[in-house]
Design an enzyme around this catalytic site. Structure first.
Site, PDB file in Angstrom:
ATOM      1  CB  THR A   1      -4.390  -2.358  -7.871  1.00 54.99           C
ATOM      2  OG1 THR A   1      -3.621  -0.918  -7.951  1.00 54.99           O
ATOM      3  CG2 THR A   1      -4.372  -2.120  -9.840  1.00 54.99           C
TER       4      THR A   1
ATOM      5  CE1 TYR B   1     -12.360  12.030 -12.864  1.00 51.98           C
ATOM      6  CE2 TYR B   1     -13.518  12.907 -11.436  1.00 51.98           C
ATOM      7  CZ  TYR B   1     -13.642  12.599 -13.390  1.00 51.98           C
ATOM      8  OH  TYR B   1     -14.119  13.440 -14.054  1.00 51.98           O
TER       9      TYR B   1
ATOM     10  CE1 TYR C   1       0.687   0.927  -5.333  1.00 51.92           C
ATOM     11  CE2 TYR C   1      -1.500   0.400  -5.010  1.00 51.92           C
ATOM     12  CZ  TYR C   1      -0.543   0.252  -5.096  1.00 51.92           C
ATOM     13  OH  TYR C   1      -0.850  -0.584  -7.292  1.00 51.92           O
TER      14      TYR C   1
ATOM     15  NE  ARG D   1      -2.705  -0.214 -11.381  1.00 49.97           N
ATOM     16  CZ  ARG D   1      -3.351  -1.142 -12.872  1.00 49.97           C
ATOM     17  NH1 ARG D   1      -4.817  -0.756 -12.892  1.00 49.97           N
ATOM     18  NH2 ARG D   1      -3.106  -1.691 -13.344  1.00 49.97           N
TER      19      ARG D   1
ATOM     20  CE  LYS E   1       1.799  -2.171  -4.477  1.00 46.32           C
ATOM     21  NZ  LYS E   1       0.249  -3.030  -5.205  1.00 46.32           N
TER      22      LYS E   1
ATOM     23  CB  ILE F   1       2.651  -4.732  -1.828  1.00 48.03           C
ATOM     24  CG1 ILE F   1       3.071  -4.444  -0.900  1.00 48.03           C
ATOM     25  CG2 ILE F   1       2.001  -5.217  -2.533  1.00 48.03           C
ATOM     26  CD1 ILE F   1       2.279  -3.377  -0.206  1.00 48.03           C
TER      27      ILE F   1
END
Length: 293
Positions: free
Chosen positions: A43, A106, A132, A137, A162, A204
C-alpha cells in the site's frame, strides 16, 4: 521466518517514472540502519497505481538490491486471483522470499471466496505467503476461522499474517487457531507495542521508512522482553506514527522521507496528492520530537 522491523517501502517516482536509483539507495539505507526485512509494492509503495510490468520490475529491483542481506516479502495482492498469481510468479522468479497478499478488494467475496482465492495462490504461486488483513482498505476481512482453514490446508505455505485490523484480541485468537509458529506481524505502528506483548513477532512498518534505526531498536527491545525500553521508544515514535497518517498515505511518508533524506523525490501518482500544510507541520514537529531532523 519473518520478525523484527520490516519496512513497507515507499516507491520513489520522478516525472511520473519509477526512480530506480533513489529506490536502490533507500534499500541500502534501510538495511544499514537495521531493518530486518523489506516489503516492496504494498500500500505504501503505491502498487495500486502501477502497471503489471512496472510492479514486477520494482519487485525485481528490490530483490536485486537487497542481495540476500534481508528477506524480501513481495507485495503481490490483487482483487483478480489470476493477476495476483502473475505477481507471485514474477516475485518467485526474481528470488523473493515470500509474497504478501490481501484478500480480494472491491469484489467483496464471501469467506468461501476468500479461501478459494488463497487456495489457488498457495497451491500454484510457488512462494510462502504472508496474509495481509486490512479490511479498512479492502472491505473484505479474513475471518480468524478462515485464516485457520487456509493455514491447515497449506501449513508449509501460509507462514504468517500482517494484521492491520486494529483489533488486538485477534492476536490471541489467531495464535490459538493458527499456532505459535504462525508469524503475526503488526500492520499498525501505533499499536505494535501491545501487539508484540500479545504474541506478535514484528511489524511491517510504515514509520520504518523514515526512522529505520529507531523502529529496529523498538522491535529488538520487544523481542528481548524489555518493555520499559520499548515503551520509551513508543513514546518517542508515537507522534510520528500519527503524523504519517495525518493525510492520505503515503503523502506524509514521502514528505518525511524528503526531509530526512534530502533529494528523495516526494512525487505521488494520482489519485494520491501531496499532504496538506497542516499535515506537513505535524510531520515536521514529529520528526523534530524523534530527533530525526
Amino acid at each position: 521466518m519473518f520478525s523484527g522491523s520490516i519496512t513497507a517501502l515507499a516507491t520513489p517516482f520522478a516525472n511520473g517514472r519509477f526512480a530506480e536509483s533513489e529506490f536502490r539507495a533507500l534499500i541500502d539505507w534501510q538495511i544499514e540502519e537495521g531493518s530486518s526485512g523489506l516489503v516492496p509494492c504494498g500500500t505504501t509503495g503505491e502498487a495500486a497505481t502501477m502497471s503489471i510490468a512496472e510492479h514486477n520490475h520494482v519487485l525485481g529491483v528490490c530483490v536485486d538490491q537487497a542481495a540476500g542481506r534481508v528477506p524480501v516479502i513481495a507485495g503481490c495482492g490483487s482483487n483478480d486471483t489470476s493477476v495476483a498469481l502473475q505477481h507471485m510468479h514474477a516475485a518467485r522468479d526474481a528470488g523473493a522470499d515470500a509474497a504478501l497478499l490481501v484478500p480480494p478488494y472491491y469484489n467483496r467475496p464471501s469467506q468461501e471466496g476468500v479461501f478459494r482465492h488463497f487456495e489457488v495462490l498457495a497451491r500454484d504461486g510457488g512462494l510462502p505467503i504472508v496474509l495481509y488483513n486490512v479490511p479498512a482498505r479492502t472491505v473484505t476481512d479474513i475471518a480468524v476461522e478462515t485464516m485457520a482453514r487456509i493455514k491447515r490446508a497449506f501449513p508449509d505455505v501460509i507462514v504468517g499474517v500482517k494484521d492491520a485490523t486494529g483489533v488486538l484480541s485477534r492476536v490471541s485468537a489467531q495464535r490459538a487457531l493458527c499456532g505459535e509458529e504462525f508469524a503475526q506481524l503488526s500492520g499498525n505502528d501505533d499499536t505494535a507495542l501491545a501487539f508484540m506483548a500479545m504474541g506478535g513477532v514484528g511489524c511491517i512498518s510504515v514509520t520504518a521508512n523514515v526512522a529505520p534505526k529507531l523502529c529496529a531498536a523498538f522491535q529488538a527491545a520487544c523481542a528481548a522482553g524489555d518493555y520499559a525500553t520499548a515503551l520509551a521508544s513508543q513514546d518517542r515514535l508515537y507522534p510520528l506514527h500519527c503524523a504519517l497518517f495525518s493525510d492520505a498515505s503515503p503523502g506524509p511518508v514521502k514528505y518525511a522521507l524528503a526531509r530526512v533524506r534530502p533529494g528523495f523525490p516526494d512525487e505521488l501518482r494520482l489519485p494520491m496528492t501531496s499532504p496538506s500544510a497542516q499535515s506537513r507541520q505535524l510531520v515536521d514537529e514529529a520528526l523534530a520530537a524523534a530527533g530525526l531532523v
